[in-house]
Enzyme design. Structure first.
Site, PDB file in Angstrom:
ATOM      1  N   HIS A   1     -26.143  -2.147-117.513  1.00  0.00           N
ATOM      2  CA  HIS A   1     -26.613  -3.538-117.665  1.00  0.00           C
ATOM      3  C   HIS A   1     -26.974  -3.822-119.118  1.00  0.00           C
ATOM      4  O   HIS A   1     -26.625  -4.871-119.667  1.00  0.00           O
ATOM      5  CB  HIS A   1     -27.845  -3.798-116.796  1.00  0.00           C
TER       6      HIS A   1
ATOM      7  N   CYS B   1     -26.348  -4.295-106.287  1.00  0.00           N
ATOM      8  CA  CYS B   1     -26.984  -4.789-107.508  1.00  0.00           C
ATOM      9  C   CYS B   1     -27.675  -6.105-107.191  1.00  0.00           C
ATOM     10  O   CYS B   1     -27.102  -6.961-106.515  1.00  0.00           O
ATOM     11  CB  CYS B   1     -25.929  -4.995-108.591  1.00  0.00           C
ATOM     12  N   LEU B   2     -28.897  -6.264-107.695  1.00  0.00           N
ATOM     13  CA  LEU B   2     -29.627  -7.506-107.459  1.00  0.00           C
ATOM     14  C   LEU B   2     -28.907  -8.701-108.102  1.00  0.00           C
ATOM     15  O   LEU B   2     -29.119  -9.835-107.687  1.00  0.00           O
ATOM     16  CB  LEU B   2     -31.056  -7.387-107.992  1.00  0.00           C
TER      17      LEU B   2
ATOM     18  N   GLN C   1     -30.955  -8.376-116.744  1.00  0.00           N
ATOM     19  CA  GLN C   1     -30.848  -9.127-115.485  1.00  0.00           C
ATOM     20  C   GLN C   1     -31.834 -10.278-115.396  1.00  0.00           C
ATOM     21  O   GLN C   1     -31.636 -11.208-114.614  1.00  0.00           O
ATOM     22  CB  GLN C   1     -31.087  -8.186-114.296  1.00  0.00           C
TER      23      GLN C   1
ATOM     24  N   HIS D   1     -26.421   3.028-113.874  1.00  0.00           N
ATOM     25  CA  HIS D   1     -26.238   1.619-113.497  1.00  0.00           C
ATOM     26  C   HIS D   1     -27.085   0.698-114.395  1.00  0.00           C
ATOM     27  O   HIS D   1     -26.601  -0.332-114.867  1.00  0.00           O
ATOM     28  CB  HIS D   1     -26.622   1.472-112.012  1.00  0.00           C
ATOM     29  N   GLU D   2     -28.329   1.103-114.646  1.00  0.00           N
ATOM     30  CA  GLU D   2     -29.229   0.262-115.458  1.00  0.00           C
ATOM     31  C   GLU D   2     -28.825   0.256-116.940  1.00  0.00           C
ATOM     32  O   GLU D   2     -28.871  -0.792-117.592  1.00  0.00           O
ATOM     33  CB  GLU D   2     -30.688   0.720-115.332  1.00  0.00           C
TER      34      GLU D   2
ATOM     35  N   GLY E   1     -34.215  -0.451-109.110  1.00  0.00           N
ATOM     36  CA  GLY E   1     -34.168  -0.492-110.568  1.00  0.00           C
ATOM     37  C   GLY E   1     -33.961  -1.916-111.039  1.00  0.00           C
ATOM     38  O   GLY E   1     -33.544  -2.780-110.263  1.00  0.00           O
TER      39      GLY E   1
HETATM   40  O1  GNR Z   1     -31.554  -1.962-105.870  1.00  0.00           O
HETATM   41  C1  GNR Z   1     -30.547  -1.409-106.310  1.00  0.00           C
HETATM   42  N1  GNR Z   1     -29.929  -0.465-105.562  1.00  0.00           N
HETATM   43  C2  GNR Z   1     -28.910   0.348-106.032  1.00  0.00           C
HETATM   44  C3  GNR Z   1     -28.176   1.078-105.100  1.00  0.00           C
HETATM   45  C4  GNR Z   1     -27.163   1.916-105.526  1.00  0.00           C
HETATM   46  C5  GNR Z   1     -26.872   2.023-106.860  1.00  0.00           C
HETATM   47  C6  GNR Z   1     -27.581   1.296-107.799  1.00  0.00           C
HETATM   48  C7  GNR Z   1     -28.598   0.463-107.386  1.00  0.00           C
HETATM   49  S1  GNR Z   1     -29.508  -0.433-108.565  1.00  0.00           S
HETATM   50  C8  GNR Z   1     -29.999  -1.826-107.624  1.00  0.00           C
HETATM   51  C9  GNR Z   1     -30.938  -2.712-108.403  1.00  0.00           C
HETATM   52  C10 GNR Z   1     -30.200  -3.299-109.583  1.00  0.00           C
HETATM   53  O2  GNR Z   1     -29.401  -4.183-109.507  1.00  0.00           O
HETATM   54  N2  GNR Z   1     -30.428  -2.753-110.743  1.00  0.00           N
HETATM   55  O3  GNR Z   1     -29.736  -3.164-111.818  1.00  0.00           O
HETATM   56 NI    NI Z   2     -27.864  -3.903-111.087  1.00  0.00          NI
END
Ligand code: GNR
Ligand code: NI
Length: 174
Positions: A137, A91-92, A51, A133-134, A46
């Site tokens: 952000h 998270c990236l 980001q 999670h997104e 995601g």
């Molecule tokens: O790549 C991603 N893997 C992930 C693993 C577990 C819970 C959430 C994520 S999202 C993350 C990519 C990202 O940072 N999205 O904002």
């Molecule tokens: Ni993230």
């Protein structure tokens, strides 16, 4: 297509609150393409516009193994939330860090697709985690904000150190 630069925690720009998209234009379409490309290149499941330092409410998600099930969510809203689940999140924007976070188990989501049409669906498991999670952000929240201050501060120091090292190495190269 461009691989966009991803902001790294604790960059204060990750704390900006994204504004709703009011009309999807060519700029948004290009951004969505580049966000998708960036997500796949970085092996993420995601990516939120926040980001990549664009502060409007746009998310791309693909949790499939084959990377062939792209979802674009614009102005997403969670209409219903039930239960709870724990998942080891990454998270990236917080590279190399993985920690357990508690989220809702099941959610009902409404969003616009890339053509500006509303759609509604239910999500559970990893898809549900990823959407929460997104959307965080877009609201200026990063998963480490759910951890204890002790853990969060350790992560912060570690990432600042890594970023300083990278800066010094880049100076050496030029
Ligand atoms: O790549 C991603 N893997 C992930 C693993 C577990 C819970 C959430 C994520 S999202 C993350 C990519 C990202 O940072 N999205 O904002
Ligand atoms: Ni993230």
């Amino acid at each position: 297509m461009t691989i966009l630069k991803i902001l790294t925690y604790p960059n204060p720009r990750l704390y900006k609150i994204a504004k709703p998209v009011d009309e999807i234009n060519k700029c948004h379409q290009d951004l969505i393409k580049n966000m998708t490309h960036t997500m796949y290149e970085c092996n993420g499941i995601g990516l939120a516009a926040t980001q990549v330092d664009f502060h409007e409410r746009i998310i791309v998600i693909d949790i499939s193994e084959e990377k062939n099930n792209l979802m674009v969510l614009i102005n997403p809203d969670i209409l219903e939330r039930t239960g709870s689940q724990e998942y080891q999140e990454g998270c990236l924007s917080v590279p190399q860090i993985f920690e357990k976070v508690e989220r809702f188990e099941k959610i009902k989501v409404r969003a616009l697709d890339q053509y500006g049409k509303y759609f509604e669906f239910e999500a559970d498991g990893l898809l549900s985690v990823c959407i929460q999670h997104e959307i965080d952000h877009l609201d200026g929240k990063v998963f480490v904000d759910y951890l204890s201050a002790l853990k969060r501060n350790r992560i912060k120091s570690k990432l600042i150190k890594v970023q300083k090292k990278k800066l010094i190495n880049n100076e050496k190269k030029t």
